[in-house]
Design a protein around this motif. Structure first.
Motif, PDB file in Angstrom:
ATOM      1  N   CYS A  19       0.855  -1.189   0.000  1.00  0.00           N
ATOM      2  CA  CYS A  19       0.000   0.000   0.000  1.00  0.00           C
ATOM      3  C   CYS A  19       0.890   1.238   0.000  1.00  0.00           C
ATOM      4  O   CYS A  19       1.747   1.400   0.871  1.00  0.00           O
ATOM      5  N   MET A  21       0.020   4.204   0.677  1.00  0.00           N
ATOM      6  CA  MET A  21      -0.339   5.139   1.740  1.00  0.00           C
ATOM      7  C   MET A  21       0.286   4.731   3.077  1.00  0.00           C
ATOM      8  O   MET A  21       0.942   5.538   3.717  1.00  0.00           O
ATOM      9  N   CYS A  22       0.091   3.506   3.507  1.00  0.00           N
ATOM     10  CA  CYS A  22       0.518   3.098   4.854  1.00  0.00           C
ATOM     11  C   CYS A  22       1.714   2.152   4.837  1.00  0.00           C
ATOM     12  O   CYS A  22       2.308   1.895   5.886  1.00  0.00           O
ATOM     13  N   CYS A  60      -4.397  -0.289   0.169  1.00  0.00           N
ATOM     14  CA  CYS A  60      -5.061  -1.395   0.860  1.00  0.00           C
ATOM     15  C   CYS A  60      -6.505  -0.978   1.157  1.00  0.00           C
ATOM     16  O   CYS A  60      -6.875   0.192   0.992  1.00  0.00           O
ATOM     17  N   CYS A  63      -6.861   1.929   3.802  1.00  0.00           N
ATOM     18  CA  CYS A  63      -6.528   3.260   3.300  1.00  0.00           C
ATOM     19  C   CYS A  63      -7.549   3.734   2.275  1.00  0.00           C
ATOM     20  O   CYS A  63      -7.868   4.920   2.209  1.00  0.00           O
TER      21      CYS A  63
HETATM   22 ZN   LIG Z   1      -2.820   1.119   3.427  1.00  0.00          ZN
END
Ligand SMILES: [Zn+2]
Length: 81
Positions: A19, A21-22, A60, A63
């Motif tokens: 992912c 983002m995270c 994911c 997110c």
């Molecule tokens: Zn994520």
């Protein structure tokens, strides 16, 4: 008459998704399936801020949920019949 020989072809197989983002790794479950995620690929036009660049990222489910919950205008939802 044709004869054939066995050849082994190297091919790519998706093993996991990270992912953007995270940073979480979305890996295969015990059945060999990778949990669903969002994959985006966008090629920007020549008059855009990115002038012909292609951007891609994966999110994911957590997110993605956080992203769409932050939208002012909520997403359209539907299910397949
Ligand atoms: Zn994520």
């Amino acid at each position: 008459m044709k004869t054939y020989k066995i050849v082994h072809v190297e091919q790519k197989e998706l093993d996991s998704v990270v992912c953007n983002m995270c940073g979480k790794i979305v890996s295969k479950n015990r059945h060999g399936y990778i949990a669903d995620s969002l994959s985006v690929e966008k090629t920007w036009s020549y008059e855009s801020s990115w002038d012909g660049e292609t951007h891609s990222f994966d999110l994911c489910m957590d997110c993605y949920r956080n992203l769409i919950n932050a939208f002012t205008v909520k997403i359209a939802r539907s299910t397949e019949p």
